[in-house]
Write a protein that holds these residues in place. Structure first.
Motif, PDB file in Angstrom:
ATOM      1  N   LEU A 118      -3.833  -9.621  -4.758  1.00 21.15           N
ATOM      2  CA  LEU A 118      -3.027  -8.926  -3.784  1.00 21.15           C
ATOM      3  C   LEU A 118      -3.931  -8.012  -2.967  1.00 21.15           C
ATOM      4  O   LEU A 118      -4.682  -7.212  -3.511  1.00 21.15           O
ATOM      5  CB  LEU A 118      -1.952  -8.105  -4.508  1.00 21.15           C
ATOM      6  CG  LEU A 118      -0.793  -7.605  -3.694  1.00 21.15           C
ATOM      7  CD1 LEU A 118      -0.082  -8.755  -3.008  1.00 21.15           C
ATOM      8  CD2 LEU A 118       0.190  -6.868  -4.571  1.00 21.15           C
ATOM      9  N   GLY A 119      -3.875  -8.164  -1.659  1.00 23.91           N
ATOM     10  CA  GLY A 119      -4.713  -7.351  -0.782  1.00 23.91           C
ATOM     11  C   GLY A 119      -4.151  -5.948  -0.629  1.00 23.91           C
ATOM     12  O   GLY A 119      -3.122  -5.581  -1.203  1.00 23.91           O
ATOM     13  N   GLN A 120      -4.839  -5.144   0.176  1.00 26.14           N
ATOM     14  CA  GLN A 120      -4.398  -3.771   0.434  1.00 26.14           C
ATOM     15  C   GLN A 120      -3.210  -3.817   1.390  1.00 26.14           C
ATOM     16  O   GLN A 120      -3.349  -4.211   2.529  1.00 26.14           O
ATOM     17  CB  GLN A 120      -5.552  -2.957   1.038  1.00 26.14           C
ATOM     18  CG  GLN A 120      -5.223  -1.508   1.317  1.00 26.14           C
ATOM     19  CD  GLN A 120      -4.863  -0.724   0.060  1.00 26.14           C
ATOM     20  OE1 GLN A 120      -5.331  -1.021  -1.019  1.00 26.14           O
ATOM     21  NE2 GLN A 120      -4.014   0.265   0.204  1.00 26.14           N
ATOM     22  N   TYR A 121      -2.062  -3.428   0.905  1.00 29.72           N
ATOM     23  CA  TYR A 121      -0.874  -3.457   1.751  1.00 29.72           C
ATOM     24  C   TYR A 121      -0.274  -2.064   1.951  1.00 29.72           C
ATOM     25  O   TYR A 121       0.540  -1.869   2.844  1.00 29.72           O
ATOM     26  CB  TYR A 121       0.186  -4.392   1.168  1.00 29.72           C
ATOM     27  CG  TYR A 121       0.759  -3.924  -0.149  1.00 29.72           C
ATOM     28  CD1 TYR A 121       1.905  -3.161  -0.200  1.00 29.72           C
ATOM     29  CD2 TYR A 121       0.140  -4.255  -1.349  1.00 29.72           C
ATOM     30  CE1 TYR A 121       2.416  -2.731  -1.405  1.00 29.72           C
ATOM     31  CE2 TYR A 121       0.642  -3.824  -2.555  1.00 29.72           C
ATOM     32  CZ  TYR A 121       1.786  -3.067  -2.571  1.00 29.72           C
ATOM     33  OH  TYR A 121       2.287  -2.646  -3.768  1.00 29.72           O
ATOM     34  N   LYS A 122      -0.680  -1.116   1.161  1.00 33.23           N
ATOM     35  CA  LYS A 122      -0.151   0.237   1.316  1.00 33.23           C
ATOM     36  C   LYS A 122      -0.892   0.931   2.446  1.00 33.23           C
ATOM     37  O   LYS A 122      -2.099   0.810   2.585  1.00 33.23           O
ATOM     38  CB  LYS A 122      -0.285   1.025   0.018  1.00 33.23           C
ATOM     39  CG  LYS A 122       0.580   0.451  -1.085  1.00 33.23           C
ATOM     40  CD  LYS A 122       0.623   1.320  -2.287  1.00 33.23           C
ATOM     41  CE  LYS A 122       1.535   0.659  -3.312  1.00 33.23           C
ATOM     42  NZ  LYS A 122       1.908   1.531  -4.360  1.00 33.23           N
ATOM     43  N   GLY A 123      -0.151   1.657   3.249  1.00 31.44           N
ATOM     44  CA  GLY A 123      -0.755   2.394   4.345  1.00 31.44           C
ATOM     45  C   GLY A 123      -0.814   1.607   5.645  1.00 31.44           C
ATOM     46  O   GLY A 123      -1.298   2.118   6.643  1.00 31.44           O
TER      47      GLY A 123
END
Length: 159
Positions: A118-123
């Protein structure tokens, strides 16, 4: 029982499942006891012929398919746990070898749960799209739909 991972391509895993000769022989005996009433052998009452006589008349592998159906459901979950797989489909099996030395060797192919990171999705910020619709746009669309749905009917009546 021994399970050995052969190849993992995408979501499909191939592994070799080796079942001891003792367990396979026990499964053959269960298959014999289950099916012995189906065989008619001259000189024996139906269902009373010994296993060796049936195997001599119908072939040594006459009980193999039923024996595999008996032993595979017991050993397959153990192999899945040992290899740490998460299957999502029924396995397809091919018999590689049946011998006194190695027992039963099966090649099993099963589809497993996909692995992903899962990639960076927050922000992540997304611009909100604001649609502005005027009354003229609504009226124009309604008029267009009316024209599209209308039909011209000829009449003999005069107005």
């Amino acid at each position: 029982m021994k399970a050995e991972l052969i190849k993992k391509e995408g979501n499909v895993v191939d592994f070799k499942l080796t079942i001891d000769n003792d367990k396979f022989e026990a499964a053959i005996n269960k298959a014999y006891n289950k099916n012995k009433g189906r065989f008619n052998i001259a000189g024996f009452r139906k269902g009373k012929a010994p296993r060796k006589i049936i195997e001599n008349n119908y072939g040594k592998g006459v009980f193999y398919e039923d024996a595999i159906d008996i032993v595979f459901p017991e050993e397959y979950p153990k192999a899945i746990d040992e290899l740490g797989l998460l299957p999502i489909d029924r396995p397809s099996i091919d018999v590689e070898e049946i011998s006194k030395d190695n027992g039963l060797v099966l090649l099993v192919k099963v589809e497993v749960r996909p692995e992903f990171e899962l990639g960076q999705y927050k922000g992540i910020e997304v611009e909100k799209v604001v649609y502005t619709v005027s009354d003229e746009d609504v009226d124009a669309k309604l008029k267009q739909l009316q024209e599209k749905a209308s039909r011209l009917v000829e009449s003999d009546k005069e107005i």
